[in-house]
Scaffold this motif. Structure first.
Motif, PDB file in Angstrom:
ATOM      1  N   SER A  99      28.531 -56.793 -45.717  1.00 36.56           N
ATOM      2  CA  SER A  99      27.593 -56.355 -46.754  1.00 36.56           C
ATOM      3  C   SER A  99      27.549 -54.835 -46.785  1.00 36.56           C
ATOM      4  CB  SER A  99      26.192 -56.916 -46.452  1.00 36.56           C
ATOM      5  OG  SER A  99      25.187 -56.176 -47.091  1.00 36.56           O
ATOM      6  N   GLU A 100      27.791 -54.270 -47.964  1.00 36.37           N
ATOM      7  CA  GLU A 100      27.670 -52.825 -48.127  1.00 36.37           C
ATOM      8  C   GLU A 100      26.258 -52.366 -47.837  1.00 36.37           C
ATOM      9  OE1 GLU A 100      28.160 -48.760 -49.217  1.00 36.37           O
ATOM     10  OE2 GLU A 100      29.502 -50.297 -48.431  1.00 36.37           O
ATOM     11  N   ASP A 101      25.279 -53.156 -48.233  1.00 35.86           N
ATOM     12  CA  ASP A 101      23.883 -52.792 -47.987  1.00 35.86           C
ATOM     13  C   ASP A 101      23.610 -52.664 -46.494  1.00 35.86           C
ATOM     14  OD1 ASP A 101      20.907 -52.632 -48.770  1.00 35.86           O
ATOM     15  OD2 ASP A 101      20.953 -54.350 -47.399  1.00 35.86           O
ATOM     16  N   PHE A 102      24.115 -53.597 -45.686  1.00 35.03           N
ATOM     17  CA  PHE A 102      23.940 -53.543 -44.238  1.00 35.03           C
ATOM     18  C   PHE A 102      24.552 -52.269 -43.673  1.00 35.03           C
ATOM     19  CE2 PHE A 102      25.222 -54.142 -39.893  1.00 35.03           C
ATOM     20  CZ  PHE A 102      24.267 -54.957 -39.315  1.00 35.03           C
ATOM     21  N   TYR A 103      25.797 -51.992 -44.032  1.00 31.21           N
ATOM     22  CA  TYR A 103      26.479 -50.809 -43.500  1.00 31.21           C
ATOM     23  C   TYR A 103      25.758 -49.520 -43.904  1.00 31.21           C
ATOM     24  CZ  TYR A 103      30.620 -52.598 -41.141  1.00 31.21           C
ATOM     25  OH  TYR A 103      31.475 -53.174 -40.233  1.00 31.21           O
ATOM     26  N   ARG A 104      25.332 -49.446 -45.147  1.00 31.61           N
ATOM     27  CA  ARG A 104      24.687 -48.221 -45.615  1.00 31.61           C
ATOM     28  C   ARG A 104      23.301 -48.060 -44.991  1.00 31.61           C
ATOM     29  NH1 ARG A 104      21.141 -47.954 -49.245  1.00 31.61           N
ATOM     30  NH2 ARG A 104      21.696 -49.989 -50.113  1.00 31.61           N
ATOM     31  N   ARG A 105      22.528 -49.137 -44.956  1.00 31.25           N
ATOM     32  CA  ARG A 105      21.128 -49.067 -44.521  1.00 31.25           C
ATOM     33  C   ARG A 105      20.989 -48.980 -43.010  1.00 31.25           C
ATOM     34  NH1 ARG A 105      17.993 -53.506 -43.510  1.00 31.25           N
ATOM     35  NH2 ARG A 105      19.574 -54.821 -44.510  1.00 31.25           N
TER      36      ARG A 105
END
Length: 356
Positions: free
Chosen positions: A186-192
Motif C-alpha cells: 500500500s502506497e498509503d502505508f509506505y508514505r504514512r
C-alpha cells in the motif's frame, strides 16, 4: 568507487547544492548538511558516507536469523550494521540504531579487510549487512563485500530496498543474497508510516529477480490493523507470484510493540497463519512464519512430492532431506536456493565478536 567514503553517487546542481543519488530521496545538500538518513553528509563539496569504517557492533548469527532459509542453511554469518536509515518507520524493531544521531562517538572502527579476516577466522560462510539499512553506507558495504569475496566468503544484504537505479546496480553487484522487507502493499502505508514510496521497492524486487543472480527472500512484518487485511495480502502475494515467481520464499513476521507504535498489540498466530494460507492459495511454495514459535513455522517442504526437506526448530536444524545437489532425496525435485553439500551445524547461537 572510492574506498574512503567519498561519494560517487552525487550530482552537482546549478544553485551550488550537491544532490545525493543513492536513494530516491535525492537529498540536495549545502556544505555541512546531512541527508534524511543522517549519515550521508556534504563535506568539502562532496557527499560523504560518515559511517564508513565504523560499526555499531559485530555478532555471529545463524543465517536463518536474517531471515534466510534457502541460503546456506545452518551456517554462521558475521553480522554488522552502522547507524541511521533512509526510512522513518514508526514501527522499527531496531529503533536505537536506525534513529541514532551519535554515530561519531559510539561506533566501533573496522576496516573492510578486517571484516573479511574476522569472518574467515571464525568459519563464517557469509557476512551480512543488517541491523540498519545498508543502502545508506553503500561504499563501506561494497568495499567489505569485495574483501570478503577475495576470501571466498559470500555477502548478504538485509534491506528495505529503497535505492536508486544507479546505486542499485553497484550495490547488488557485490551481494550474493538479499532479504528485502516488503513492508506492505500500500502506497498509503509506505508514505504514512515509513516516509517513502512503494514503487521504488517493487522496482528493486523486480530488478533483483530478473537482472541479477542474487538469491532473494522477502519479509513482511504484519502489524495488526495496518497491513494485515485479507485484500492487501491477496494483492501482495498475487503480485509476488506474477512478478517474482512462486519459488521466492516469503517470511510473515510477527510484530511486537516497538518505536512509536508500542501501543499496538502483537501479531496473533491466527493472523500469521491466515496470511500464510492466502499466500499458499495464490501459489507461493515457501511461506514461513517468524518471531513466533510453532512446529510448522520454519519447515521447508518439497514442491514436488511434499516430503519434508528441512525441519527447523527456531534457528536449529532438526532434519535434512536434500541431497548434495540440493534436490529432494525422495523425488529428485530441485529445491530453489543456495545449498552446500549438507546442512551447517551452527545452531541458534548468537556470539558477539571483536573485529581485527
Amino acid at each position: 568507487m572510492m574506498s574512503d567514503g567519498t561519494g560517487t553517487f552525487e550530482r552537482k546542481l546549478g544553485d551550488g547544492r550537491v544532490q545525493c543519488t543513492v536513494c530516491p530521496h535525492h537529498c540536495s545538500l549545502r556544505e555541512g548538511e546531512r541527508g534524511k538518513c543522517f549519515v550521508r553528509r556534504r563535506e568539502d563539496g562532496h557527499v560523504v558516507c560518515t559511517t564508513y569504517g565504523k560499526s555499531s557492533g559485530f555478532c555471529i548469527d545463524p543465517v536463518e536469523k536474517k531471515p534466510l532459509y534457502h541460503f546456506l542453511p545452518g551456517t554462521p554469518v558475521l553480522s554488522l550494521g552502522t547507524a541511521g536509515c533512509n526510512l522513518s518507520c514508526s514501527f522499527c524493531q531496531n529503533w536505537h540504531l536506525s534513529h541514532s544521531r551519535q554515530v561519531a562517538t559510539t561506533a566501533e572502527e573496522a576496516a573492510p579487510e578486517a571484516i573479511a579476516r574476522t569472518a574467515e577466522r571464525h568459519g563464517c560462510r557469509s557476512v551480512a549487512f543488517t541491523y540498519n539499512e545498508p543502502v545508506i553506507y553503500l561504499e563501506y558495504a561494497v568495499d567489505a563485500a569485495r574483501a570478503c569475496r577475495a576470501r571466498g566468503i559470500r555477502t548478504v544484504a538485509v534491506t528495505a530496498g529503497y535505492i536508486s537505479p544507479g546505486a542499485r546496480r553497484t550495490f547488488f553487484a557485490h551481494m550474493d543474497a538479499a532479504n528485502v522487507d516488503l513492508k506492505a502493499f500500500s502506497e498509503d502505508f509506505y508514505r504514512r508510516l515509513c516516509g517513502v514510496h512503494l514503487k521504488p521497492v517493487l522496482d528493486t524486487l523486480v530488478y533483483l529477480k530478473h537482472e541479477t543472480d542474487v538469491w532473494l527472500e522477502l519479509t513482511t512484518l504484519l502489524i495488526p490493523g495496518e497491513n494485515d487485511r485479507d485484500e492487501e495480502l491477496d494483492a501482495m502475494t498475487r503480485w509476488v507470484v506474477s512478478e517474482l515467481g512462486p519459488d521466492v520464499p516469503l517470511h510473515f513476521s510477527a510484530f511486537h510493540p516497538a518505536g512509536e507504535m508500542n501501543h499496538v498489540a502483537p501479531t496473533s498466530l491466527e493472523t500469521l497463519e491466515r496470511a500464510r494460507g492466502i499466500a499458499r492459495d495464490n501459489g507461493l511454495r515457501f511461506v514461513y512464519l517468524g518471531n513466533i514459535s510453532t512446529v510448522e513455522a520454519g519447515r521447508t517442504y518439497c514442491p514436488g512430492c511434499g516430503a519434508r526437506l528441512i525441519d527447523r526448530q527456531g534457528y536449529r536444524l532438526r532434519g535434512w532431506g536434500l541431497d548434495e545437489q540440493g534436490r529432494c532425496a525422495s523425488c529428485g525435485v530441485v529445491c530453489p536456493g543456495v545449498f552446500e553439500s549438507g546442512p551447517g551445524m551452527w545452531g541458534p547461537r548468537c556470539m558477539p565478536v571483536e573485529v581485527g
